[in-house]
Design a protein around this motif. Structure first.
Motif, PDB file in Angstrom:
ATOM      1  N   SER A 103      -7.264   1.958  12.142  1.00 31.36           N
ATOM      2  CA  SER A 103      -6.423   1.524  11.035  1.00 31.36           C
ATOM      3  C   SER A 103      -7.035   0.348  10.274  1.00 31.36           C
ATOM      4  N   LEU A 104      -7.522  -0.656  10.999  1.00 33.10           N
ATOM      5  CA  LEU A 104      -8.088  -1.838  10.338  1.00 33.10           C
ATOM      6  C   LEU A 104      -9.313  -1.490   9.502  1.00 33.10           C
ATOM      7  N   VAL A 105     -10.272  -0.800  10.111  1.00 33.92           N
ATOM      8  CA  VAL A 105     -11.512  -0.464   9.401  1.00 33.92           C
ATOM      9  C   VAL A 105     -11.235   0.556   8.296  1.00 33.92           C
ATOM     10  N   GLY A 106     -10.339   1.500   8.553  1.00 28.79           N
ATOM     11  CA  GLY A 106     -10.035   2.519   7.549  1.00 28.79           C
ATOM     12  C   GLY A 106      -9.408   1.920   6.299  1.00 28.79           C
ATOM     13  N   PHE A 107      -8.463   0.998   6.460  1.00 31.51           N
ATOM     14  CA  PHE A 107      -7.840   0.389   5.286  1.00 31.51           C
ATOM     15  C   PHE A 107      -8.806  -0.539   4.544  1.00 31.51           C
ATOM     16  N   TYR A 108      -9.680  -1.222   5.272  1.00 35.74           N
ATOM     17  CA  TYR A 108     -10.700  -2.029   4.585  1.00 35.74           C
ATOM     18  C   TYR A 108     -11.612  -1.142   3.735  1.00 35.74           C
ATOM     19  N   THR A 109     -12.057  -0.039   4.337  1.00 38.56           N
ATOM     20  CA  THR A 109     -12.938   0.876   3.601  1.00 38.56           C
ATOM     21  C   THR A 109     -12.235   1.467   2.391  1.00 38.56           C
ATOM     22  N   LEU A 110     -10.958   1.838   2.558  1.00 42.07           N
ATOM     23  CA  LEU A 110     -10.202   2.420   1.452  1.00 42.07           C
ATOM     24  C   LEU A 110     -10.045   1.413   0.309  1.00 42.07           C
ATOM     25  N   ALA A 111      -9.715   0.168   0.635  1.00 47.50           N
ATOM     26  CA  ALA A 111      -9.520  -0.845  -0.400  1.00 47.50           C
ATOM     27  C   ALA A 111     -10.826  -1.231  -1.081  1.00 47.50           C
ATOM     28  N   ALA A 112     -11.933  -1.172  -0.327  1.00 45.96           N
ATOM     29  CA  ALA A 112     -13.220  -1.554  -0.895  1.00 45.96           C
ATOM     30  C   ALA A 112     -13.876  -0.429  -1.681  1.00 45.96           C
ATOM     31  N   SER A 113     -13.376   0.794  -1.551  1.00 49.78           N
ATOM     32  CA  SER A 113     -13.964   1.927  -2.257  1.00 49.78           C
ATOM     33  C   SER A 113     -13.387   2.021  -3.666  1.00 49.78           C
ATOM     34  N   GLU A 114     -13.779   3.070  -4.393  1.00 50.44           N
ATOM     35  CA  GLU A 114     -13.338   3.251  -5.766  1.00 50.44           C
ATOM     36  C   GLU A 114     -12.041   4.054  -5.876  1.00 50.44           C
ATOM     37  N   VAL A 115     -11.305   4.177  -4.783  1.00 48.00           N
ATOM     38  CA  VAL A 115     -10.010   4.863  -4.815  1.00 48.00           C
ATOM     39  C   VAL A 115      -9.041   4.048  -5.669  1.00 48.00           C
ATOM     40  N   PRO A 116      -8.211   4.669  -6.508  1.00 44.62           N
ATOM     41  CA  PRO A 116      -7.261   3.911  -7.332  1.00 44.62           C
ATOM     42  C   PRO A 116      -6.396   2.981  -6.486  1.00 44.62           C
ATOM     43  N   ARG A 117      -6.108   1.817  -7.038  1.00 47.30           N
ATOM     44  CA  ARG A 117      -5.342   0.819  -6.285  1.00 47.30           C
ATOM     45  C   ARG A 117      -3.932   1.288  -5.990  1.00 47.30           C
ATOM     46  N   ARG A 118      -3.366   2.095  -6.863  1.00 41.67           N
ATOM     47  CA  ARG A 118      -2.005   2.587  -6.601  1.00 41.67           C
ATOM     48  C   ARG A 118      -1.968   3.446  -5.349  1.00 41.67           C
ATOM     49  N   LEU A 119      -2.976   4.286  -5.192  1.00 46.93           N
ATOM     50  CA  LEU A 119      -3.027   5.118  -3.986  1.00 46.93           C
ATOM     51  C   LEU A 119      -3.242   4.260  -2.753  1.00 46.93           C
TER      52      LEU A 119
END
Length: 443
Positions: A103-119
Motif C-alpha cells: 500500500s505505501l509503495v503503491g500509493f507513492y508510485t501512483l502519486a508520483a506518476s502521470e496518473v490524473p490527480r483526481r483518480l
C-alpha cells in the motif's frame, strides 16, 4: 487496466547506461530492476506472513493464506508498469490487514506518476475509508475485550488518524516528487529552447557578418573603380593626344606629358589612402572587450564598414572640387559645362562624396563611349536634397580603346540608394546619354 502515467522518478535512462544495457521490459536501468524486485520480495514476505495470520483467525488453512499473501505482495514488481492495478490490489486486501508495504509503495508510485490527480485522490480516499473501517473494528473489538472505557468518538478519531497516517505520507511525498520532476523537465526544456535560440542567433549573426563583409567589399570595389577608371581614362586620353602632337607642337606635348604625370600622381595618392585604411588596425585604447567568435565576427565586419564610411566622410571629395573635376575633363579635350543652381551650402561629406563620384563616373563614361561629345553638368541645391544631372550628346569620333568592366552605372546606383536617394540613367532621343541622381540631405 490503464497503463498511462507509469513513469516515476529514477526511471529515465542516462546516456551511458542506455548504451551499456538495453533494458528489460519496462525497466531502463539495472538499479530500477533491483529496487523493484527487492521491494516486491519484502512485500511478498510481509503479505505472506500477514495472510497466514489472517486465515488462521477465520479458520482457513494458513498455507493457503500465505500463498495468497505471497502472490499479492509480489504484484509490487509491476508498480512502474501498472501503478493503478497495484493500488487496487492493495485496496482489495485492506480488510485482511495485509500488504502494508504494498500500500505505501503503491500509493507513492501512483502519486508520483502521470496518473490524473483526481483518480489518485479517489483511490486514496477508497483505501483510507477501508483502512479507517478496519482500524475502527479492530480497536473497538480490543476495547470491548479489554473492558477499557474508550468512548466511541475517541475510537473513531483514532481510526481516522491511523488511516491518514498510512495513506497521506506516501501520497503527499509522491505528489512532491512529481511536481519536482515536472519542474526539472520544464527547466530542461527551457534550457534546450534557449540553446536553440542561441544557435539561431549565431546563424543570423554569421549571416549579418557575411553581409557586412560583402557590403565592405562592394564599397572598396566602387572606390577602386572610381579612382582607377577616372584617372586612367584621363591618362589614356592625354597619352593619345600626346602621341598625335609630339612631332607637331613640342610645348603642347610637354603639357600633355605633365598632365599625364599629374593624373598618375593623383591616382596613386587616392589608392594609397584607400590601402592605408585597409591596412590600418585599431589602437589599443579602442580595442573592444573580448567577445564570442560570432559576435566578434559581426563586430569586426561592422567596424570595417563603419571605418570605411568614416574614411570616406573624412577624406572623400567634396562638391567644391567639381570645378576642378570639370577642368580636368576640359584639359583632356572634352567640352564640359558646369551650372550650379540654388544657394551652395555644406551637405555632409558623405553626401557630397556620393554626388561627386556620380559626376566623375558619368564624365568617365562620356570619355569612354562618346568621344568628342559635349556634356552638361547641372548641380542643384534644393531645400532637403541635392540633385545632379549629367547629359551628353552623341559621339562625334571613334572612342579611345579604354576597357570597362560594366559596373559604373551599378556603382552609381548603389551609392545613391545607400543614402535613400533616387537614380536614373538612360539614352536620350538625340543619341546621347543622361544620368540623374537625387540625394536627400535631411536626417
Amino acid at each position: 487496466m490503464s497503463t498511462t502515467g507509469a513513469r516515476v522518478p529514477g526511471e529515465e535512462a542516462e546516456p551511458g547506461q542506455a548504451r551499456a544495457w538495453s533494458g528489460l521490459w519496462w525497466w531502463t536501468r539495472r538499479r530500477s530492476v533491483v529496487l523493484d524486485v527487492s521491494l516486491a520480495a519484502a512485500s511478498a514476505l510481509e503479505s505472506a506472513f500477514e495472510g497466514a495470520e489472517f486465515t488462521a483467525k477465520v479458520g482457513i488453512p494458513t498455507g493457503l493464506g500465505a500463498l495468497v499473501g505471497l502472490l499479492v505482495g509480489a504484484t509490487l514488481v509491476l508498480r512502474r508498469r501498472w501503478p493503478i492495478a497495484v493500488v487496487l490490489v492493495a485496496i482489495a486486501v485492506t480488510p485482511a490487514q495485509t500488504g502494508l508495504i504494498l500500500s505505501l509503495v503503491g500509493f507513492y508510485t501512483l502519486a508520483a506518476s502521470e496518473v490524473p490527480r483526481r483518480l489518485t485522490a479517489l483511490l486514496a480516499g477508497m483505501c483510507g475509508l477501508g483502512t479507517m473501517l478496519v482500524a475502527f473494528v479492530s480497536i473497538e473489538s480490543s476495547v470491548r475485550h479489554s473492558s477499557s472505557r474508550l468512548g466511541l468518538p475517541l475510537v473513531l478519531a483514532i481510526s481516522i488518524l491511523v488511516a491518514a497516517g498510512l495513506i497521506a505520507p506516501p501520497v503527499l511525498f509522491g505528489l512532491y516528487v512529481r511536481a519536482r520532476r515536472r519542474l526539472v523537465e520544464s527547466l530542461r526544456d527551457r534550457a534546450d529552447g534557449l540553446e536553440r535560440e542561441l544557435e539561431l542567433l549565431a546563424e543570423k549573426a554569421a549571416e549579418r557578418a557575411e553581409r557586412a563583409r560583402a557590403a565592405e567589399r562592394a564599397r572598396i570595389a566602387r572606390e577602386m573603380h572610381d579612382v582607377v577608371a577616372h584617372r586612367v581614362s584621363l591618362m589614356v586620353v592625354h597619352a593619345t593626344a600626346w602621341k598625335s602632337v609630339a612631332l607637331k607642337d613640342g610645348r603642347k606635348a610637354s603639357e600633355s606629358a605633365e598632365l599625364v604625370g599629374e593624373m598618375g600622381r593623383q591616382a596613386l595618392t587616392e589608392l594609397r589612402q584607400m590601402l592605408g585604411v585597409l591596412r590600418s588596425e585599431p589602437g589599443p585604447s579602442a580595442a573592444p572587450p573580448a567577445a564570442p567568435p560570432v559576435a566578434g565576427a559581426v563586430a569586426g565586419a561592422m567596424a570595417g564598414v563603419d571605418g570605411g564610411a568614416d574614411h570616406e566622410a573624412d577624406t572623400g571629395p567634396s562638391l567644391a572640387e567639381l570645378a576642378q573635376l570639370v577642368q580636368e575633363s576640359r584639359a583632356a579635350g572634352m567640352g564640359v559645362e558646369l551650372a550650379v543652381e540654388g544657394e551652395q551650402r555644406p551637405c555632409g561629406r558623405r553626401i557630397e562624396a556620393t554626388v561627386y563620384r556620380v559626376v566623375q563616373e558619368a564624365l568617365t563614361n562620356v570619355r569612354k563611349h562618346a568621344a568628342g561629345a559635349t556634356a552638361q553638368v547641372r548641380l542643384a541645391y534644393r531645400e532637403a536634397e541635392v540633385a545632379v544631372l549629367i547629359v551628353n550628346g552623341p559621339a562625334e569620333q571613334a572612342a579611345a580603346a579604354i576597357p570597362g568592366g560594366g559596373h559604373g552605372l551599378t556603382g552609381m546606383r548603389e551609392r545613391v540608394t545607400a543614402h535613400g536617394g533616387g537614380f536614373a540613367a538612360g539614352p536620350t532621343p538625340d543619341g546621347g546619354f543622361r544620368v540623374s541622381a537625387m540625394v536627400p540631405t535631411a536626417g
